[in-house]
Motif scaffolding. Structure first.
Motif, mmCIF file in Angstrom:
data_model
loop_
_atom_site.group_PDB
_atom_site.id
_atom_site.type_symbol
_atom_site.label_atom_id
_atom_site.label_comp_id
_atom_site.label_asym_id
_atom_site.label_seq_id
_atom_site.Cartn_x
_atom_site.Cartn_y
_atom_site.Cartn_z
ATOM 1 N N GLN A 40 0.490 -1.633 -0.082
ATOM 2 C CA GLN A 40 0.036 0.073 0.305
ATOM 3 C C GLN A 40 1.068 1.115 0.171
ATOM 4 O O GLN A 40 0.752 1.668 -0.898
ATOM 5 N N ALA A 56 0.520 3.738 -2.989
ATOM 6 C CA ALA A 56 0.903 5.239 -3.097
ATOM 7 C C ALA A 56 1.502 6.267 -2.684
ATOM 8 O O ALA A 56 1.856 7.112 -3.104
ATOM 9 N N THR A 76 2.901 8.541 -8.105
ATOM 10 C CA THR A 76 2.208 9.937 -8.283
ATOM 11 C C THR A 76 2.344 9.999 -9.723
ATOM 12 O O THR A 76 2.752 9.786 -10.778
ATOM 13 N N ARG A 107 -1.689 15.229 -12.700
ATOM 14 C CA ARG A 107 -3.381 15.471 -13.285
ATOM 15 C C ARG A 107 -3.639 17.288 -12.848
ATOM 16 O O ARG A 107 -3.084 18.339 -12.425
ATOM 17 N N VAL A 143 -0.595 14.257 -8.228
ATOM 18 C CA VAL A 143 -1.515 13.179 -6.790
ATOM 19 C C VAL A 143 -1.320 11.833 -7.203
ATOM 20 O O VAL A 143 -0.249 11.348 -8.054
ATOM 21 N N PRO A 144 -1.667 11.404 -5.614
ATOM 22 C CA PRO A 144 -0.793 10.050 -5.239
ATOM 23 C C PRO A 144 -1.277 9.430 -6.406
ATOM 24 O O PRO A 144 -2.736 9.380 -6.658
ATOM 25 N N GLY A 145 -0.895 7.755 -5.974
ATOM 26 C CA GLY A 145 -1.389 6.732 -6.886
ATOM 27 C C GLY A 145 -2.960 6.231 -6.171
ATOM 28 O O GLY A 145 -3.157 6.057 -5.293
ATOM 29 N N GLN A 146 -3.450 5.656 -7.192
ATOM 30 C CA GLN A 146 -4.491 4.905 -6.827
ATOM 31 C C GLN A 146 -4.716 4.117 -6.923
ATOM 32 O O GLN A 146 -5.936 2.895 -6.848
ATOM 33 N N GLU A 161 -6.179 1.022 -4.079
ATOM 34 C CA GLU A 161 -7.740 1.541 -3.991
ATOM 35 C C GLU A 161 -8.037 0.296 -5.613
ATOM 36 O O GLU A 161 -9.044 -1.076 -4.753
ATOM 37 N N ALA A 162 -7.705 0.603 -6.529
ATOM 38 C CA ALA A 162 -8.164 -0.672 -7.976
ATOM 39 C C ALA A 162 -8.166 -2.155 -7.388
ATOM 40 O O ALA A 162 -8.441 -3.053 -7.353
#
Length: 116
Positions: free
Chosen positions: A21, A25, A28, A31, A40-43, A46-47
């Motif tokens: 995690q 996170a 980056t 955007r 922005v931090p990677g997501q 969550e995916a």
């Protein structure tokens, strides 16, 4: 890779999932927000449903922990070699067979020459 998905226990899977995690996170990307570029931090975590897997691994019921372990064992082989190595490095885990002779973590003894 020396650490296969089947080798994880609930505890080690939880450690690795938490480190994964962090690794995901830390990624980056740029955007545009209101005309300005921002990082922005990677997501990806969550995916990949990593929060759900971690929650299950922390569960009070054995059934939930086992399901979390299964989830993580399914996820681990799908990660890139680079990502898996970053997770293992973050945890301080290593393969003793891949250590250099001079590495202090290696407790291999020198080969004894039978002629001496």
């Amino acid at each position: 890779m020396w650490l296969e998905a089947d080798n994880f226990t609930v505890e080690s899977a939880l450690e690795a999932a938490l480190e994964l995690q962090k690794v995901l996170a830390a990624r980056t990307h740029r955007r545009k927000v209101m005309g300005q570029e921002v990082l922005v931090p990677g997501q990806l975590g969550e995916a990949l449903h990593l929060p759900r897997t971690i929650s299950r691994l922390r569960g009070k019921q054995q059934r939930l922990r086992d399901r979390g372990l299964e989830d993580f064992q399914e996820l681990w082989p799908t990660l890139s070699e680079y990502t898996r190595q970053r997770v293992l490095d973050g945890l301080g885990w290593y393969d003793p067979k891949q250590l250099d002779w001079d590495d202090k973590r290696s407790n291999r003894r020198p080969l004894v020459d039978p002629d001496t």
